[in-house]
Design a protein around this motif. Structure first.
Motif, PDB file in Angstrom:
ATOM      1  N   THR A 131     -15.942  25.312  30.335  1.00  0.00           N
ATOM      2  CA  THR A 131     -15.700  24.459  31.518  1.00  0.00           C
ATOM      3  C   THR A 131     -16.932  23.620  31.831  1.00  0.00           C
ATOM      4  OG1 THR A 131     -14.306  26.242  32.364  1.00  0.00           O
ATOM      5  CG2 THR A 131     -14.835  24.491  33.900  1.00  0.00           C
ATOM      6  N   VAL A 132     -18.120  24.246  31.761  1.00  0.00           N
ATOM      7  CA  VAL A 132     -19.378  23.531  32.043  1.00  0.00           C
ATOM      8  C   VAL A 132     -19.564  22.391  31.036  1.00  0.00           C
ATOM      9  CG1 VAL A 132     -21.909  23.742  32.054  1.00  0.00           C
ATOM     10  CG2 VAL A 132     -20.517  25.474  33.178  1.00  0.00           C
ATOM     11  N   LYS A 133     -19.306  22.664  29.749  1.00  0.00           N
ATOM     12  CA  LYS A 133     -19.434  21.626  28.706  1.00  0.00           C
ATOM     13  C   LYS A 133     -18.450  20.476  28.943  1.00  0.00           C
ATOM     14  CE  LYS A 133     -21.415  24.228  24.853  1.00  0.00           C
ATOM     15  NZ  LYS A 133     -21.172  24.817  23.527  1.00  0.00           N
ATOM     16  N   ALA A 134     -17.220  20.839  29.376  1.00  0.00           N
ATOM     17  CA  ALA A 134     -16.190  19.816  29.621  1.00  0.00           C
ATOM     18  C   ALA A 134     -16.605  18.895  30.767  1.00  0.00           C
ATOM     19  CB  ALA A 134     -14.858  20.488  29.939  1.00  0.00           C
ATOM     20  N   ILE A 135     -17.134  19.482  31.839  1.00  0.00           N
ATOM     21  CA  ILE A 135     -17.557  18.685  33.005  1.00  0.00           C
ATOM     22  C   ILE A 135     -18.729  17.773  32.621  1.00  0.00           C
ATOM     23  CG2 ILE A 135     -18.604  18.835  35.322  1.00  0.00           C
ATOM     24  CD1 ILE A 135     -16.987  21.500  35.642  1.00  0.00           C
ATOM     25  N   LEU A 136     -19.705  18.324  31.896  1.00  0.00           N
ATOM     26  CA  LEU A 136     -20.876  17.529  31.496  1.00  0.00           C
ATOM     27  C   LEU A 136     -20.497  16.412  30.518  1.00  0.00           C
ATOM     28  CD1 LEU A 136     -23.543  20.356  31.101  1.00  0.00           C
ATOM     29  CD2 LEU A 136     -23.510  18.601  32.857  1.00  0.00           C
ATOM     30  N   SER A 137     -19.546  16.681  29.604  1.00  0.00           N
ATOM     31  CA  SER A 137     -19.137  15.646  28.646  1.00  0.00           C
ATOM     32  C   SER A 137     -18.429  14.490  29.355  1.00  0.00           C
ATOM     33  CB  SER A 137     -18.232  16.229  27.559  1.00  0.00           C
ATOM     34  OG  SER A 137     -16.999  16.636  28.126  1.00  0.00           O
ATOM     35  N   GLU A 138     -17.772  14.801  30.490  1.00  0.00           N
ATOM     36  CA  GLU A 138     -17.137  13.750  31.305  1.00  0.00           C
ATOM     37  C   GLU A 138     -18.189  12.785  31.851  1.00  0.00           C
ATOM     38  OE1 GLU A 138     -14.120  11.743  32.260  1.00  0.00           O
ATOM     39  OE2 GLU A 138     -13.667  13.739  31.458  1.00  0.00           O
ATOM     40  N   TYR A 139     -19.411  13.302  32.091  1.00  0.00           N
ATOM     41  CA  TYR A 139     -20.535  12.471  32.547  1.00  0.00           C
ATOM     42  C   TYR A 139     -21.382  11.959  31.385  1.00  0.00           C
ATOM     43  CZ  TYR A 139     -19.782  13.765  37.438  1.00  0.00           C
ATOM     44  OH  TYR A 139     -19.251  13.911  38.694  1.00  0.00           O
ATOM     45  N   LYS A 140     -20.881  12.191  30.152  1.00  0.00           N
ATOM     46  CA  LYS A 140     -21.593  11.797  28.918  1.00  0.00           C
ATOM     47  C   LYS A 140     -22.977  12.453  28.836  1.00  0.00           C
ATOM     48  CE  LYS A 140     -19.061   7.523  28.035  1.00  0.00           C
ATOM     49  NZ  LYS A 140     -17.926   7.883  28.912  1.00  0.00           N
ATOM     50  N   ILE A 141     -23.025  13.724  29.250  1.00  0.00           N
ATOM     51  CA  ILE A 141     -24.269  14.517  29.142  1.00  0.00           C
ATOM     52  C   ILE A 141     -24.014  15.579  28.069  1.00  0.00           C
ATOM     53  CG2 ILE A 141     -25.845  16.092  30.358  1.00  0.00           C
ATOM     54  CD1 ILE A 141     -24.977  14.650  32.993  1.00  0.00           C
ATOM     55  N   PHE A 142     -24.783  15.527  26.990  1.00  0.00           N
ATOM     56  CA  PHE A 142     -24.577  16.459  25.875  1.00  0.00           C
ATOM     57  C   PHE A 142     -25.788  17.346  25.621  1.00  0.00           C
ATOM     58  CE2 PHE A 142     -22.043  12.598  25.184  1.00  0.00           C
ATOM     59  CZ  PHE A 142     -20.768  13.163  25.246  1.00  0.00           C
ATOM     60  N   ASN A 143     -26.897  17.085  26.342  1.00  0.00           N
ATOM     61  CA  ASN A 143     -28.099  17.916  26.223  1.00  0.00           C
ATOM     62  C   ASN A 143     -28.624  18.224  27.622  1.00  0.00           C
ATOM     63  OD1 ASN A 143     -28.456  17.704  23.208  1.00  0.00           O
ATOM     64  ND2 ASN A 143     -28.597  15.542  23.744  1.00  0.00           N
ATOM     65  N   ALA A 144     -28.495  19.479  28.030  1.00  0.00           N
ATOM     66  CA  ALA A 144     -28.944  19.851  29.382  1.00  0.00           C
ATOM     67  C   ALA A 144     -29.056  21.364  29.510  1.00  0.00           C
ATOM     68  CB  ALA A 144     -27.976  19.322  30.435  1.00  0.00           C
ATOM     69  N   ASP A 145     -29.893  21.790  30.470  1.00  0.00           N
ATOM     70  CA  ASP A 145     -30.000  23.209  30.840  1.00  0.00           C
ATOM     71  C   ASP A 145     -29.292  23.400  32.163  1.00  0.00           C
ATOM     72  OD1 ASP A 145     -31.544  23.920  28.653  1.00  0.00           O
ATOM     73  OD2 ASP A 145     -33.428  23.406  29.665  1.00  0.00           O
ATOM     74  N   VAL A 146     -28.361  24.361  32.221  1.00  0.00           N
ATOM     75  CA  VAL A 146     -27.655  24.686  33.469  1.00  0.00           C
ATOM     76  C   VAL A 146     -27.827  26.176  33.727  1.00  0.00           C
ATOM     77  CG1 VAL A 146     -25.437  24.720  34.676  1.00  0.00           C
ATOM     78  CG2 VAL A 146     -25.946  22.866  33.097  1.00  0.00           C
ATOM     79  N   CYS A 147     -28.431  26.507  34.881  1.00  0.00           N
ATOM     80  CA  CYS A 147     -28.621  27.923  35.245  1.00  0.00           C
ATOM     81  C   CYS A 147     -27.993  28.168  36.613  1.00  0.00           C
ATOM     82  CB  CYS A 147     -30.112  28.266  35.277  1.00  0.00           C
ATOM     83  SG  CYS A 147     -30.416  29.962  35.787  1.00  0.00           S
ATOM     84  N   LEU A 148     -27.017  29.078  36.649  1.00  0.00           N
ATOM     85  CA  LEU A 148     -26.363  29.429  37.921  1.00  0.00           C
ATOM     86  C   LEU A 148     -27.098  30.597  38.556  1.00  0.00           C
ATOM     87  CD1 LEU A 148     -22.541  29.395  37.043  1.00  0.00           C
ATOM     88  CD2 LEU A 148     -23.969  27.500  37.723  1.00  0.00           C
ATOM     89  N   ARG A 149     -27.538  30.404  39.804  1.00  0.00           N
ATOM     90  CA  ARG A 149     -28.176  31.505  40.547  1.00  0.00           C
ATOM     91  C   ARG A 149     -27.304  31.958  41.705  1.00  0.00           C
ATOM     92  NH1 ARG A 149     -34.286  28.982  40.501  1.00  0.00           N
ATOM     93  NH2 ARG A 149     -34.761  29.474  38.333  1.00  0.00           N
ATOM     94  N   CYS A 150     -26.044  31.468  41.701  1.00  0.00           N
ATOM     95  CA  CYS A 150     -25.056  31.890  42.696  1.00  0.00           C
ATOM     96  C   CYS A 150     -23.687  31.805  42.024  1.00  0.00           C
ATOM     97  CB  CYS A 150     -25.114  30.982  43.933  1.00  0.00           C
ATOM     98  SG  CYS A 150     -24.720  29.250  43.564  1.00  0.00           S
ATOM     99  N   ASN A 151     -22.682  32.360  42.671  1.00  0.00           N
ATOM    100  CA  ASN A 151     -21.333  32.313  42.093  1.00  0.00           C
ATOM    101  C   ASN A 151     -20.725  30.941  42.408  1.00  0.00           C
ATOM    102  OD1 ASN A 151     -18.974  32.985  40.834  1.00  0.00           O
ATOM    103  ND2 ASN A 151     -18.266  34.408  42.405  1.00  0.00           N
ATOM    104  N   ALA A 152     -21.135  29.921  41.656  1.00  0.00           N
ATOM    105  CA  ALA A 152     -20.775  28.529  41.953  1.00  0.00           C
ATOM    106  C   ALA A 152     -19.378  28.197  41.453  1.00  0.00           C
ATOM    107  CB  ALA A 152     -21.793  27.593  41.319  1.00  0.00           C
ATOM    108  N   THR A 153     -18.747  27.242  42.142  1.00  0.00           N
ATOM    109  CA  THR A 153     -17.432  26.740  41.736  1.00  0.00           C
ATOM    110  C   THR A 153     -17.615  25.444  40.946  1.00  0.00           C
ATOM    111  OG1 THR A 153     -17.223  25.467  43.768  1.00  0.00           O
ATOM    112  CG2 THR A 153     -16.355  27.716  43.815  1.00  0.00           C
ATOM    113  N   VAL A 154     -16.503  24.916  40.444  1.00  0.00           N
ATOM    114  CA  VAL A 154     -16.522  23.636  39.714  1.00  0.00           C
ATOM    115  C   VAL A 154     -17.053  22.529  40.636  1.00  0.00           C
ATOM    116  CG1 VAL A 154     -15.040  21.870  38.656  1.00  0.00           C
ATOM    117  CG2 VAL A 154     -14.651  24.280  38.147  1.00  0.00           C
ATOM    118  N   ASP A 155     -16.594  22.535  41.905  1.00  0.00           N
ATOM    119  CA  ASP A 155     -17.028  21.514  42.881  1.00  0.00           C
ATOM    120  C   ASP A 155     -18.535  21.575  43.119  1.00  0.00           C
ATOM    121  OD1 ASP A 155     -14.442  20.463  43.415  1.00  0.00           O
ATOM    122  OD2 ASP A 155     -13.997  22.234  44.605  1.00  0.00           O
TER     123      ASP A 155
END
Length: 366
Positions: free
Chosen positions: A203-227
């Protein structure tokens, strides 16, 4: 196809889609597309640039700024007149106020700027009425007061919240604790400190690809939603405290008032009859998170008439010095503090010391 109709099409598809684990990937990409289209709608790509609108470019003044938002004819202008003494045209018909009218509340030594904004209508976020200018001013406020009519349905509260959310204003919520960092190579690196229930790697890859972002670090420190993730990627969201001011309570029964008492963050008032205004001012002070700091010249009693008003979150000695004059910090040796933020009175402190309400500070120069 216009942007508004594209947004409508995506919203309809989201409503038709069942929400479960199998569709979370699809819903994630739809939400990302929706956020991008809404951003395009809010920032028109005209060469001349979007004008704020006549009567809306009010200079920010005082210690804090509070905006009055609500549907037409709920009593915003009456409330401004009673709290600040500023005359704002009042009448029983809708859309009496057509521009932004500022006033100043003098409370506990603080000057709080209060803005009476024109009534917003449904569809304001899509450019209807003067909604775009109204909500653009609301983004600059430290506190939003949603004024509701006690005699009208509470669905108005949900409608206004929906309009504000469409403009990237998040009410009474904390900024999601997500670390998002773009990089030049290495693909998507998704990590989490707690087990997420709403997001996974795909899901994270799908959202980032929609923004044309293919190289990034994503770290969740809370139970985050898609929004939450989309809000962090967009990076233009405003997190503002909000008070629900229920006006015209003189026209309803005690039983109805008891029912309305279940709404969180609310204050019942009657602006016309001046009922419960003290409680409203106390709540405004509390939600703005302001504190008063008194200065004490050496060998004299503290000056209680002109406190330095600061935000509680960053009320350090360093910020206090900057509020007085930027040259003081370079000459500062140490400070003496009396009050609830220290263990004994007076206490010698450094510039990182966090002050509390009604502390007394004496600055000692080198």
């Amino acid at each position: 196809m216009s942007i508004v109709s594209k947004i409508k099409e995506i919203e309809d598809e989201m409503n038709r889609t069942q929400k479960n684990k199998a569709t979370s990937y699809h819903l994630g990409t739809l939400k990302a597309k929706l956020a991008k289209l809404k951003r395009e709608l809010l920032t028109p790509s005209g060469k001349g640039g979007a004008a704020v609108g006549e009567g809306f470019d009010v200079t920010k003044s005082g210690d804090a700024r509070v905006g009055l938002i609500g549907f037409p004819s709920v009593g915003k202008s009456t409330l401004l007149s009673k709290l600040t003494g500023t005359l704002s045209e009042v009448a029983s018909y809708e859309f009496t106020t057509l521009t932004c009218i500022p006033g100043v509340i003098q409370y506990k030594g603080a000057k709080i700027q209060l803005l009476d904004l024109p009534g917003i209508i449904e569809g304001a976020k899509d450019g209807k009425g003067r909604g775009r200018q109204v909500i653009a001013v609301a983004r600059t406020c430290n506190l939003i007061m949603l004024v509701l009519d006690a005699m009208k349905p509470m669905t108005h509260k949900k409608l206004i919240e929906h309009e504000l959310e469409g403009f990237g204003i998040r009410l009474n919520t904390e900024r999601p604790n997500i670390v998002f960092r773009k990089k030049e190579k290495g693909g998507i690196n998704f990590t989490h400190t707690i087990q997420p229930t709403h997001l996974d790697n795909e899901t994270v890859k799908a959202i980032l690809s929609e923004y044309k972002i293919f190289n990034a670090d994503v770290c969740l420190r809370c139970n985050a939603t898609v929004d939450d993730l989309i809000d962090v990627i967009e990076g233009n969201r405003i997190y503002v405290p909000c008070l629900y001011v229920l006006n015209k309570i003189d026209a309803i029964t005690i039983e109805e008032l008891d029912l309305l008492d279940q709404i969180p963050h609310y204050v019942p008032i009657s602006a016309h009859l001046m009922w419960n205004m003290d409680a409203l001012l106390d709540k405004i002070w509390e939600y703005l998170g302001l504190i008063r700091i008194y200065t004490k010249p050496r060998g004299q009693i503290p000056d209680y008439n002109a406190p330095v008003v600061m935000r509680r979150a960053n009320a350090t000695i360093e910020t206090f010095c900057m509020r007085l004059h930027k040259s003081i910090l370079a000459q500062l040796k140490y400070s003496l503090v009396w009050g609830s933020s220290v263990k004994h009175n007076p206490q010698k402190v450094g510039k990182e010391h966090l002050l509390a309400d009604e502390d007394i500070v004496q600055l000692i120069k080198k």
